[in-house]
Design a protein around this motif. Structure first.
Motif: not given
Length: 258
Positions: A86-107
């Motif tokens: 959210k603060m723009g420190s890094w990003a997960y640019p790829e799509p996915g169903f298991t993303k929460v607020f732009g973050v994949p759950l696997y992270s």
């Protein structure tokens, strides 16, 4: 000859303790090369890592208590990831169903892999500590370190002050570990740095395989900043504090087994 045998045994236990981290980076590498037509990459990674965790538990490579610790770290890591993205420190640019607020759950598993290693190596090398500062000092310091990961976006970054406090608080703390019949020891702060450095190396591998991207890696991959070693150094401290305290609580409840 004895020293070589000791080194081989030490290396074996280190390697066995790294099974889950290796599974993560292996999955990241292969999923970056092999295209999966029926699944988004982030979703496939999550399914694979859940399967690995299940198999490790079923085969006895991880205990139920270790799974619980890993789940705690998964939540801690995921909350931090959501905030940092959210603060723009890094990003997960790829799509996915298991993303929460732009973050994949696997992270969250990338943080949990640190806990997995800690729990595994603690058990395999029959680790213990001397000079542990206690829950009050260690807990407050760990909480301050975790909070600083969030607050440094709005107020000054206190990481170097916190690093100095780490040296003071854990000055007398040593890790005791055993390889076969020989007992060794190491200053805990040195262990913090060594593990943090290797996580930084792993982070370079992860970003190379597009697990996530820092702002300066959008156009082309480049080495992760050396300053990140200090971040991982502090994160490892949080990990050790939680694992050590849980081990202490368990030992106090089962004095005969400990």
């Amino acid at each position: 000859m004895k020293s070589i045998t000791q080194l081989l045994h030490f290396g074996y236990h280190q390697a066995m303790s790294c099974i889950f981290p290796v599974a993560i980076f292996g999955t990241l590498a292969l999923s970056n090369i092999i295209e999966m037509p029926f699944l988004y990459r982030y979703d496939a990674i999550l399914l694979i890592l859940l399967t690995v965790q299940y198999l490790m538990y079923r085969t006895g490579l991880e205990t139920l208590d270790e799974i619980k610790v890993i789940c705690v770290f998964h939540v801690i890591g995921l909350l931090l990831e959501i905030y940092k993205v959210k603060m723009g420190s890094w990003a997960y640019p790829e799509p996915g169903f298991t993303k929460v607020f732009g973050v994949p759950l696997y992270s969250g598993f990338m943080y949990a892999s640190v806990a997995s290693f800690m729990c595994q190596i603690w058990r395999r090398l029959k680790m213990d500590m001397t000079g542990w500062p206690g829950l009050a000092s260690a807990g407050l310091l760990g909480g301050a370190i975790y909070l600083n990961f969030f607050t440094h976006h709005f107020i000054p970054d206190f990481r170097w002050w916190l690093t100095a406090l780490v040296v003071v608080v854990f000055w007398k703390t040593w890790i005791i570990y055993r390889v076969r019949t020989v007992t060794y020891r190491m200053p805990l702060t040195l262990a913090f740095f060594i593990v943090g450095f290797f996580i930084w190396l792993a982070e370079n591998i992860a970003t190379f395989f597009n697990a996530w991207k820092y702002p300066d890696q959008y156009q082309t991959w480049q080495l992760v900043s050396f300053s990140k070693i200090s971040s991982w150094f502090l994160l490892v401290i949080i990990s050790v504090i939680i694992v050590a305290q849980l081990k202490h609580v368990k030992a106090s409840r089962n004095p005969i087994k400990s």
